[in-house]
Design an enzyme around this catalytic site. Structure first.
Site, PDB file in Angstrom:
ATOM      1  N   TYR A 151     -49.544   6.148   9.714  1.00  0.00           N
ATOM      2  CA  TYR A 151     -50.466   6.508   9.311  1.00  0.00           C
ATOM      3  C   TYR A 151     -51.700   5.659  10.336  1.00  0.00           C
ATOM      4  O   TYR A 151     -52.734   5.708  10.600  1.00  0.00           O
ATOM      5  CB  TYR A 151     -51.068   6.310   7.735  1.00  0.00           C
ATOM      6  CG  TYR A 151     -50.751   7.507   6.960  1.00  0.00           C
ATOM      7  CD1 TYR A 151     -49.276   7.681   6.495  1.00  0.00           C
ATOM      8  CD2 TYR A 151     -51.687   8.913   7.016  1.00  0.00           C
ATOM      9  CE1 TYR A 151     -49.037   9.124   6.372  1.00  0.00           C
ATOM     10  CE2 TYR A 151     -50.994   9.729   6.526  1.00  0.00           C
ATOM     11  CZ  TYR A 151     -49.977   9.995   6.230  1.00  0.00           C
ATOM     12  OH  TYR A 151     -49.399  10.462   5.432  1.00  0.00           O
ATOM     13  N   LYS A 165     -37.928   1.733   1.210  1.00  0.00           N
ATOM     14  CA  LYS A 165     -36.662   2.490   2.148  1.00  0.00           C
ATOM     15  C   LYS A 165     -36.276   1.175   2.717  1.00  0.00           C
ATOM     16  O   LYS A 165     -35.709   1.235   4.295  1.00  0.00           O
ATOM     17  CB  LYS A 165     -36.819   3.780   3.463  1.00  0.00           C
ATOM     18  CG  LYS A 165     -35.712   4.054   3.609  1.00  0.00           C
ATOM     19  CD  LYS A 165     -35.183   5.089   2.826  1.00  0.00           C
ATOM     20  CE  LYS A 165     -33.457   5.593   3.001  1.00  0.00           C
ATOM     21  NZ  LYS A 165     -33.071   6.552   2.962  1.00  0.00           N
ATOM     22  N   ASP A 176     -35.431   7.683  -0.941  1.00  0.00           N
ATOM     23  CA  ASP A 176     -35.250   9.269  -1.523  1.00  0.00           C
ATOM     24  C   ASP A 176     -34.656   9.196  -2.702  1.00  0.00           C
ATOM     25  O   ASP A 176     -34.804  10.482  -3.679  1.00  0.00           O
ATOM     26  CB  ASP A 176     -33.947   9.125  -0.461  1.00  0.00           C
ATOM     27  CG  ASP A 176     -33.215   8.205  -0.024  1.00  0.00           C
ATOM     28  OD1 ASP A 176     -32.398   7.669   1.020  1.00  0.00           O
ATOM     29  OD2 ASP A 176     -32.700   7.166  -1.169  1.00  0.00           O
ATOM     30  N   ASP A 186     -47.789   9.345   0.489  1.00  0.00           N
ATOM     31  CA  ASP A 186     -48.532  10.491   0.925  1.00  0.00           C
ATOM     32  C   ASP A 186     -46.906  11.928   0.003  1.00  0.00           C
ATOM     33  O   ASP A 186     -47.420  12.931  -1.046  1.00  0.00           O
ATOM     34  CB  ASP A 186     -48.349  11.230   1.930  1.00  0.00           C
ATOM     35  CG  ASP A 186     -48.641  11.806   2.436  1.00  0.00           C
ATOM     36  OD1 ASP A 186     -49.888  12.736   1.941  1.00  0.00           O
ATOM     37  OD2 ASP A 186     -49.339  12.010   3.720  1.00  0.00           O
TER      38      ASP A 186
END
Ligand code: NAD
Length: 433
Positions: free
Chosen positions: A159, A231, A297, A321
């Site tokens: 972002y 992740k 995930d 988000d």
């Protein structure tokens, strides 16, 4: 500060930040951005609900001096400016604000007003509580298990907006630099002639202030665990570092008040044969907050199938988000999920509806104002006005339990009564009794 467009009410006083705490007068000036599309509809209802709760809780001794500040389409139409400088100045000067949804101009203008507000005011934590209200339609079997709060980092990650468009001169220069200075990395780019580039900056300071806020909030609110979502198995120096920095901070700054899964894993052999969630039991028994982590995930799977195991989630910007909207879907959707953007070091905060401007429903008095109403509840808790905040929750709980809802929920419920935006707000106020 003198403003050109903004009229500051004479009756109110400024909120201050002293000794690490907000000092809130009985009539604080609070700026609001009405928002675009359904913004005016839902803000009108939310403002009345917030005012009613404050009036009722403090018998008229406290009130809010609302001050309109401008951003988005309304601002552009009036002042030919999507986000006037003085809006940012006012939000800084008065410390705490609230906003409806803002339209992001397509094909020009400002990149994203929301991102501009968050980064300019350095509102580093996006806080999104996700809880189920009895009676709400839900796609999961046990929505009552969903009671989580997402702390999403708000200023870094993809972002940051550092991007090089494929084919543009800067993209070429950047790829040339990479080829010359970092040939091994360059060789990993599959189709360099047609590759767009985005850069993902993630810092220790940025990660740790977010995790610090999540842990402190969890301790203050007697929550049982904080889960770091990342992740890190793939992106080791950004997402993996977020995890390590999070654990470092938890162990170094919070010491005996927390118990990390990393500490538990380090002594795993000593535990012998243990139950799957043994560390949770150990932490609870020791009266400590458990800090654990999960790969992003699987977080999407586990928060649906084992929602009861999750309490507070600390995430990076992009993961947060996605995850916060996915969680909101379990408890009635974005129409009901509130949010706050907060800098815990300065007290600055802007609370907001988490949905967009829903243009098809603008000015129809149809949209669900719950997201903004509950953002008002978060705002009141940030001020320490917990009695008024409690009345809002009570009013909303009873309104939904009475099966009186707006169209988005009505179409998913049987034997419910359909209310418009204003009537829904009135019902919440009535149910505060
Ligand atoms: P959206 O959230 O505006 O609408 C998606 C759908 O969700 C709507 O069509 C409607 O069916 C439903 N919905 C959303 N809010 C609702 C409510 N309060 N009551 C009932 N139903 C509701 O998302 P979008 O269509 O992708 O975006 C429209 C505009 O909003 C775009 O300009 C986008 O940039 C902007 N946006 C702003 C914010 C923000 O200000 N925080 C967030 C998301 C999108």
């Amino acid at each position: 500060m003198t403003y050109k467009y903004i009229q500051v009410p004479e009756a109110g006083e400024k909120i201050a930040f002293e000794n690490g705490k907000l000092a809130v007068p009985d009539c604080p000036i609070i700026p609001f951005i009405e928002g675009d599309g359904i913004g005016p509809d839902v803000w009108r209802a939310a403002r009345r609900v917030i005012d009613a709760a404050v009036h009722k809780a403090y018998a008229g001794k406290r009130s809010i001096a609302w001050t309109e500040v401008y951003a988005g389409q309304k601002s552009f139409d009036r002042f030919a400016n999507w986000l006037p400088e003085e809006t940012l100045e006012a939000l800084k000067e008065f410390t705490v604000g609230i906003k409806g949804p803002l339209a992001t101009p397509v094909g020009g203008g400002i990149r994203s007003l929301n991102v501009a507000l968050r980064t300019t005011l350095d509102l580093f934590a996006c806080v999104r509580p996700v809880r189920w209200f009895k009676g709400l339609p839900s796609p999961v079997c046990k929505p009552e298990d969903v009671n989580m709060v997402v702390f999403r980092e708000n200023t870094e990650d993809l972002y940051a907006g550092i991007e090089f468009e494929s084919g543009a001169p800067d993209n070429r220069r950047f790829l040339d630099l990479l080829r010359q200075e970092f040939p091994a990395q360059y060789a990993k780019i599959r189709f360099p002639d047609t590759t767009g580039i985005g850069i993902k900056p993630v810092s220790r300071q940025g990660s740790q202030r977010l995790v610090r806020a999540a842990i402190q909030w969890s301790l203050d609110n007697h929550r049982s665990s904080v889960t770091l979502v990342h992740k890190g198995n793939i992106m080791k120096f950004t997402e993996g570092a977020f995890r390590s920095w999070g654990y470092d901070l938890a162990e170094q700054e919070f010491g005996e008040r927390v118990y990390t899964r990393r500490q538990w894993e380090a002594t795993r052999k000593e535990h012998g044969e243990v139950a799957a969630n043994q560390e949770e039991q150990d932490a609870a028994q020791a009266g400590r907050l458990l800090v654990k982590d999960i790969i992003a995930d699987i977080a999407f799977e586990a928060t649906i199938t084992r929602a009861a195991e999750f309490d507070v989630l600390a995430t990076m910007n992009l993961n947060g988000d996605y995850l916060s909207d996915a969680l909101a879907a379990q408890v009635g959707g974005v129409g009901i999920a509130p949010g706050g953007n907060i800098n815990y070091d300065t007290g600055a905060a802007v609370f907001e509806a988490t949905h967009g401007t829903a243009p098809p429903f603008a000015n129809l008095d149809k949209a669900n104002p719950s997201s903004l109403i509950l953002s008002g509840e978060l705002l009141l808790r940030h001020l320490g006005w917990n009695e008024a905040a409690g009345l809002i929750v009570h009013g909303l709980e009873d309104t939904i339990a009475a099966r009186t809802v707006t169209f988005d929920l009505h179409r998913l419920m049987e034997n419910a009564t359909l209310l418009g935006t204003t009537a829904f707000g009135d019902a919440v106020i009535r149910h505060m009794d």
